[in-house]
Enzyme design. Sequence first.
Site, PDB file in Angstrom:
ATOM      1  N   TYR A   1    -111.508   4.280   5.676  1.00 45.40           N
ATOM      2  CA  TYR A   1    -110.528   3.338   6.220  1.00 45.40           C
ATOM      3  C   TYR A   1    -109.119   3.745   5.804  1.00 45.40           C
ATOM      4  O   TYR A   1    -108.189   3.740   6.615  1.00 45.40           O
ATOM      5  CB  TYR A   1    -110.847   1.933   5.720  1.00 45.40           C
TER       6      TYR A   1
ATOM      7  N   LYS B   1    -105.826   4.689   8.112  1.00 51.44           N
ATOM      8  CA  LYS B   1    -104.579   3.933   7.978  1.00 51.44           C
ATOM      9  C   LYS B   1    -103.429   4.855   7.573  1.00 51.44           C
ATOM     10  O   LYS B   1    -102.285   4.669   8.010  1.00 51.44           O
ATOM     11  CB  LYS B   1    -104.739   2.810   6.949  1.00 51.44           C
TER      12      LYS B   1
END
Length: 367
Positions: free
Chosen positions: A152, A156
Amino acid sequence: MAKDLVYLVTGGSGLIGEHIVKFLHKEEYVKEVRIFDVHEGGFIKQLEGGPAITFIKGDLTNYNQVLGAVKGVHVVIHTAALVDVLEEHSFKEREAINVGGTENVIKACLASDVPYLLYTSSIAAVGPNTNLDPMVGITEDTIYHGEKLLFYGKTKSRAEKLTLSANGQQMSNGNKLTTCCIRPSGVYGEKSPTFLSQYQSAKSNNNKINYIQPDNAAQSYEYVGNVAWMHVLAARQMQLKPHVLGGQAYFAYDDTPFRRIKDFNQELFTEFDPDIQIGSYIPYWKMWLIVSIYNSIAFILKPFWKLKPFLTIPILKLVQTTFYADTDKAFRHFGYKPYYSWVESKQRTCQWLKQATEDLRKTKKDS
């Protein structure tokens, strides 16, 4: 100061997005708030008066849908993302939404002359890294190296870089796009599914909060209402001071005390449920073994039955690491101060959690 503005909030039905929409709905300078999401939040129908609220069902990976949503928009607040810390989706899918979707938003802003884009990044875009180097009191100027621990975080980080590098790019009308990013950390508050599941876990464990985080590790938390307020304030100040906010990243922060997870949860849970107590510490090696065995069973059963993961090795490593920011950059650049105090944040969170628990109990009783 410009008025009659049209805002688009991608992911406007999500945890942070909903609170952003509610703040914008109170602002006199806003004429319309558009919500671009895959699901329509029930809260939308509860908003009365104020700016028009328009829901647009759409997929970030579909550029034409994104392009249609940004037509006539003045400010885009891009909060939509696939937050999949349990890795239930493939990396390709997470990359398509978090990175490819952000590329589509940037491209659509440039093509449609949307002058301001604010992106919801994450502290995970910075770290922790795979070496588990502590991030103690970092600021936006801290140099922190290493490969990101979470997939993740990798998505990002790439999306954040795309957004910041788009700052100053020329739009179709010849003007320049202004962008900036906000990096939340441990967000808690109303409608937090993680927070609700942690309380339910404690109740099912004889009111005990068992924990895996050692005493020498901790992390920061921010109330979702303050994170949302920071977005709204930054989006407004981008218009007034693009030379200051343009191309900048800001860690989210408020007055929430720095805590270990178990201590933070106990303080909140006992506000309305005094029976909650601290339970037993589960050593890293034991939890690693449990997760590894569970994952092996899940892999064997995958062709016949898909088991839902309850924890991943990267998350297990994450909670062993201290990470928090110590900064006032948002205050210095655009005058940010928490909208809610720690006392208010705690009260609002506990009121929601108590009601959510009662609603679940009634639902089970009626079924």
